[in-house]
Design a protein around this motif. Structure first.
Motif, PDB file in Angstrom:
ATOM      1  N   LEU A  51      48.072  36.447  51.832  1.00  8.62           N
ATOM      2  CA  LEU A  51      46.833  37.217  51.792  1.00  8.62           C
ATOM      3  C   LEU A  51      45.638  36.275  51.952  1.00  8.62           C
ATOM      4  CD1 LEU A  51      48.829  37.995  49.120  1.00  8.62           C
ATOM      5  CD2 LEU A  51      47.324  39.972  49.108  1.00  8.62           C
ATOM      6  N   TYR A  71      41.529  36.232  50.803  1.00  7.69           N
ATOM      7  CA  TYR A  71      40.481  36.828  49.996  1.00  7.69           C
ATOM      8  C   TYR A  71      39.170  36.143  50.318  1.00  7.69           C
ATOM      9  CZ  TYR A  71      43.733  39.306  46.869  1.00  7.69           C
ATOM     10  OH  TYR A  71      44.682  40.149  46.347  1.00  7.69           O
ATOM     11  N   LYS A 101      35.278  35.446  48.685  1.00  2.00           N
ATOM     12  CA  LYS A 101      34.619  35.444  47.380  1.00  2.00           C
ATOM     13  C   LYS A 101      33.170  34.988  47.501  1.00  2.00           C
ATOM     14  CE  LYS A 101      35.013  33.649  42.671  1.00  2.00           C
ATOM     15  NZ  LYS A 101      33.580  33.278  42.619  1.00  2.00           N
ATOM     16  N   ALA A 106      29.774  34.268  41.642  1.00  4.03           N
ATOM     17  CA  ALA A 106      29.662  35.146  40.471  1.00  4.03           C
ATOM     18  C   ALA A 106      30.298  36.522  40.696  1.00  4.03           C
ATOM     19  CB  ALA A 106      28.203  35.306  40.045  1.00  4.03           C
ATOM     20  N   GLU A 107      31.178  36.619  41.678  1.00  4.56           N
ATOM     21  CA  GLU A 107      31.914  37.862  41.889  1.00  4.56           C
ATOM     22  C   GLU A 107      33.397  37.569  41.964  1.00  4.56           C
ATOM     23  OE1 GLU A 107      28.529  40.140  44.624  1.00  4.56           O
ATOM     24  OE2 GLU A 107      30.624  40.041  45.266  1.00  4.56           O
ATOM     25  N   GLY A 108      34.207  38.592  41.779  1.00  2.00           N
ATOM     26  CA  GLY A 108      35.633  38.412  41.971  1.00  2.00           C
ATOM     27  C   GLY A 108      35.994  38.393  43.444  1.00  2.00           C
ATOM     28  N   PRO A 109      37.145  37.816  43.794  1.00  3.16           N
ATOM     29  CA  PRO A 109      37.585  37.803  45.190  1.00  3.16           C
ATOM     30  C   PRO A 109      37.819  39.222  45.701  1.00  3.16           C
ATOM     31  CG  PRO A 109      38.869  36.280  43.854  1.00  3.16           C
ATOM     32  CD  PRO A 109      38.084  37.120  42.915  1.00  3.16           C
ATOM     33  N   PHE A 165      39.831  41.404  48.660  1.00  2.00           N
ATOM     34  CA  PHE A 165      40.936  41.326  49.607  1.00  2.00           C
ATOM     35  C   PHE A 165      40.444  41.561  51.040  1.00  2.00           C
ATOM     36  CE2 PHE A 165      44.984  41.733  51.474  1.00  2.00           C
ATOM     37  CZ  PHE A 165      45.006  42.890  52.241  1.00  2.00           C
ATOM     38  N   PHE A 210      39.805  32.242  50.249  1.00  2.00           N
ATOM     39  CA  PHE A 210      41.030  31.769  49.614  1.00  2.00           C
ATOM     40  C   PHE A 210      42.233  32.355  50.329  1.00  2.00           C
ATOM     41  CE2 PHE A 210      39.470  29.679  45.853  1.00  2.00           C
ATOM     42  CZ  PHE A 210      38.277  30.308  45.539  1.00  2.00           C
ATOM     43  N   LEU A 225      50.389  35.788  42.516  1.00  2.00           N
ATOM     44  CA  LEU A 225      49.793  35.089  43.643  1.00  2.00           C
ATOM     45  C   LEU A 225      49.559  33.627  43.313  1.00  2.00           C
ATOM     46  CD1 LEU A 225      47.128  37.684  44.843  1.00  2.00           C
ATOM     47  CD2 LEU A 225      49.404  37.268  45.776  1.00  2.00           C
ATOM     48  N   PHE A 256      47.276  30.607  44.745  1.00  2.00           N
ATOM     49  CA  PHE A 256      46.082  30.460  45.576  1.00  2.00           C
ATOM     50  C   PHE A 256      45.893  29.024  46.043  1.00  2.00           C
ATOM     51  CE2 PHE A 256      43.575  34.366  45.452  1.00  2.00           C
ATOM     52  CZ  PHE A 256      44.232  35.091  44.468  1.00  2.00           C
ATOM     53  N   GLY A 257      45.278  28.903  47.207  1.00  2.00           N
ATOM     54  CA  GLY A 257      44.760  27.621  47.647  1.00  2.00           C
ATOM     55  C   GLY A 257      43.430  27.342  46.963  1.00  2.00           C
TER      56      GLY A 257
END
Lengths: 110, 117
Positions: free
Chosen positions: B34, B36, B38, B41-44, B46, B89, B105, B107-108
């Motif tokens: 996947l 993402y 980002k 100050a926010e979530g990732p 999709f 990401f 998941l 993540f890189g």
């Protein structure tokens, strides 16, 4: 559609103090729930995941714990915070679709 | 052990040109990937995904390519827009990790994309 509520958005805590971060989910039932942490300049690291009420799996040994008292509630806790606990904490919901993330809590330890 | 790596910390691209973000993985059990996006100050959020049974998946301006033999995937954004500026990401998952195909998941480290007007 799923909605994830995380609070607080920012938190400043002294070393040695306790912690409780809450995540609640709307728009789904029996979801998989996840806690991730992003340290400064790093990627997201999975801390805990839960496939059901009372079921918690820990991914890395650490100073934190998680609980799932209700189907759509996921709590991240610590009895005594360390400086290394600083970071951006994200709750995510998954299951039958790609994980969806909340907006996170920025935790600073002084 | 970094199982998912994004070796470019940052990428700068001019508006209208192509952005290519790269990701390498080491775990041969990963079969779902996947991307993402980002903002601070926010979530990732999709963006796009690909299963290991495919080598390409396209969604509008976003295309993900998977090279299983090289354990490499890339995200192409064409044309790039200033609003695409964010941290990207890549993430990977192994089937049945956590009980579902959309399991845990890995993540890189992320790549900061800057698109200049």
């Amino acid at each position: 559609s799923q909605t994830i509520h995380q609070w607080p958005a920012t938190l400043v805590q002294p070393v040695g103090s306790p912690l409780s971060l809450e995540c609640t989910v709307e728009g789904t039932s029996n979801p998989n729930l996840y806690w991730y942490r992003q340290a400064a300049g790093r990627g997201l690291q999975l801390l805990f995941y839960s496939v059901g009420i009372g079921q918690i799996s820990s991914e890395v040994p650490q100073n934190l714990s998680a609980s799932r008292p209700q189907d759509r509630q996921f709590i991240l806790s610590s009895k005594k915070l360390l400086l290394s606990d600083s970071g951006f904490y994200l709750c995510a919901v998954g299951g039958d679709q790609p994980q969806h993330f909340g907006d996170g809590t920025r935790l600073s330890i002084l | 052990d970094q199982q998912v790596k994004q070796n470019s910390p940052s990428l700068s691209v001019q508006e209208g040109r192509i952005s290519i973000l790269n990701c390498d993985y080491t775990n041969s059990m990963f079969d779902y990937f996947l991307w993402y996006k980002k903002y601070p100050a926010e979530g990732p959020t999709f963006l796009i995904s690909i299963s290991s049974i495919k080598d390409k998946n396209e969604d509008g301006r976003f295309t993900v390519f998977l090279n299983k033999s090289a354990k490499h995937l890339s995200l192409h954004i064409v044309p790039s827009q200033p609003g695409d500026s964010a941290v990207y990401f890549c993430a990977a998952s192994a089937s049945n990790a956590g009980g579902t195909s959309y399991g845990k998941l890995t993540f890189g480290q992320g790549t900061i994309l800057t698109v200049h007007p």
